[in-house]
Design an enzyme around this catalytic site. Structure first.
Site, PDB file in Angstrom:
ATOM      1  N   ASN A   1     -13.216   0.552  -8.645  1.00  0.00           N
ATOM      2  CA  ASN A   1     -14.452   1.283  -8.389  1.00  0.00           C
ATOM      3  C   ASN A   1     -14.906   2.173  -9.539  1.00  0.00           C
ATOM      4  O   ASN A   1     -15.592   3.165  -9.323  1.00  0.00           O
ATOM      5  CB  ASN A   1     -14.263   2.187  -7.158  1.00  0.00           C
TER       6      ASN A   1
ATOM      7  N   ASP B   1       0.826  -1.208   0.000  1.00  0.00           N
ATOM      8  CA  ASP B   1       0.000   0.000   0.000  1.00  0.00           C
ATOM      9  C   ASP B   1       0.854   1.249   0.000  1.00  0.00           C
ATOM     10  O   ASP B   1       2.074   1.188  -0.152  1.00  0.00           O
ATOM     11  CB  ASP B   1      -0.940  -0.023   1.208  1.00  0.00           C
TER      12      ASP B   1
ATOM     13  N   SER C   1     -11.370  -1.523  -1.932  1.00  0.00           N
ATOM     14  CA  SER C   1     -10.208  -1.656  -1.042  1.00  0.00           C
ATOM     15  C   SER C   1     -10.627  -2.254   0.293  1.00  0.00           C
ATOM     16  O   SER C   1     -10.035  -3.220   0.778  1.00  0.00           O
ATOM     17  CB  SER C   1      -9.572  -0.289  -0.782  1.00  0.00           C
TER      18      SER C   1
ATOM     19  N   HIS D   1      -4.324   5.357   3.269  1.00  0.00           N
ATOM     20  CA  HIS D   1      -4.902   4.151   2.688  1.00  0.00           C
ATOM     21  C   HIS D   1      -4.363   2.884   3.355  1.00  0.00           C
ATOM     22  O   HIS D   1      -5.128   1.988   3.723  1.00  0.00           O
ATOM     23  CB  HIS D   1      -4.630   4.121   1.185  1.00  0.00           C
TER      24      HIS D   1
END
Length: 398
Positions: free
Chosen positions: A190, A62, A254, A104
């Site tokens: 997405n 990440d 996610s 994130h």
């Protein structure tokens, strides 16, 4: 709020693509635990009687991590040192962004293995696998190298909540992970489109989309044959990186991927001998659909729903044959999947095989029928020869 865009990673950031979660509001610590509807939906308290992720390491590839967050302190192992040049580039990118580049990764780590805070850890973010360890693999330009690093440094599960252009080693590194017995989980994205993306498009990765509180697939999910399962991904409270007590409510595949990674950690703890494909098999065989989706008479797996949303409780409790080593995971052409470590698991002895196994069972069945036919012919020929000999003998004696 339904998000149709991804949170774009900065130019030059590792994973060089789109992180698949978008913040949709702030939340206080007191609201966080109450708002963690996925834990309630999964029946987490009962789940934790079966497994908590103890002894399992989940690598999170990440953007970065706030390791001092009150809900995550002490959860992290030692991550890689990519060198001063990459560190300087990351620092430059951080200054150019309005949000903290660690947001994130912090959010994903909390969903997977957060321990909360306060009396008995009753406040803040609690992960679905609260006793799992997080192996932080911060942003780097070569995600393939990051994947291999995670495998070589003890990862049992790898969470990839991002999308990127396919690089030379993207899929090869994922196959390397699966061959080593590591479960790889990747977000579908997405954008609401059917375009193929990576790493979710790589053979061996479990592709994950988002589902809301009613069990319906999120409208923003990308959709194609890479979709395997769904998991909670709307209005999910997450830990963030602005401070040690920073929280938001977020949407996206996610978060869904992180829940699947956590579920895989629970399964790895309880069933340590299963291959990644066999872990995926348990998730697939126990997946569910909303009442609305059941009424559509879908042919599963479906490009929008995969096999349905995960149900970790049944996946942990049900008596499910291990099945073939590859389970529902497609493997690179010309390469064999990791060999099964459960005796007989690679024989296709599953009365309800997942995708990818039916052809194998048909092959075994065809071989079995062929063998029986050959045996039958041999027996018949032997009987005829024996009869002729007996007849010849009776004539000579008379």
């Amino acid at each position: 709020m339904r998000v149709t865009r991804t949170l774009r990673a900065t130019a030059g950031a590792a994973l060089t693509g789109a992180l698949l979660l978008a913040a949709s509001g702030t939340a206080s610590a007191d609201q966080v635990r109450v708002g963690q509807w996925p834990l309630e939906a999964f029946g987490a308290k009962d789940l934790w009687k079966q497994a908590t992720g103890k002894g399992i390491t989940v690598a999170v590839l990440d953007s970065g991590f706030r390791e001092t967050h009150q809900d995550l302190k002490g959860k992290f192992g030692a991550g890689p040192d990519w060198g001063p040049a990459v560190q300087a580039e990351n620092a430059k990118n951080a200054k150019s962004k309005k949000e903290d580049v660690r947001d994130h990764g912090t959010a994903m780590a909390g969903i997977i293995a957060g321990h909360g805070h306060g009396p008995g850890g009753s406040q803040g973010v609690k992960g679905l696998a609260p006793d799992a360890k997080i192996l932080p693999v911060p942003e780097y330009k070569n995600s393939g190298q990051a994947t291999r690093w995670a495998v070589d440094h003890g990862a049992d599960v790898i969470n990839m909540s991002y999308s990127e252009d396919k690089m030379a080693d993207t899929c090869e590194s994922i196959h390397y992970a699966v061959e080593k017995g590591v479960v790889v989980v990747a977000g579908a994205g997405n954008d609401g489109w059917s375009k193929k993306s990576y790493p979710v498009g790589c053979p061996g990765a479990i592709g994950v989309g988002s589902v809301d509180q009613t069990g319906e697939a999120s409208s923003y999910n990308n959709y194609n044959s890479d979709m395997d399962v769904l998991a909670p991904g709307e209005r999910v409270p997450v830990a963030m990186a602005k401070s040690d007590s920073d929280y938001r409510t977020a949407d996206g595949s996610s978060a869904a991927s992180a829940y699947v990674s956590a579920a895989a950690a629970l399964l790895k703890e309880k069933f340590p001998d299963l291959t990644p494909g066999q872990i995926a098999n348990r998730l697939v065989k126990t997946a569910g659909l909303s009442q609305a989706e059941k009424g559509k008479n879908l042919k599963l797996p479906d490009e929008h729903y995969g096999w349905g949303y995960i149900q970790p409780g049944p996946a942990l409790r049900k008596d499910i044959p291990a099945g073939p080593a590859a389970g529902p995971l497609a493997m690179p052409k010309g390469k064999a999947p990791q060999q099964a470590v459960v005796p007989g698991a690679d024989k296709g002895q599953d009365p309800d095989p997942p995708m990818g196994a039916k052809d194998k069972l048909m092959l075994y069945g065809g071989i079995g029928v062929g063998v029986l036919l050959v045996v039958g012919v041999v027996i018949t020929v032997m009987a005829i020869v024996r009869r002729r000999r007996e007849m010849a003998a009776s004539r000579s004696w008379g």
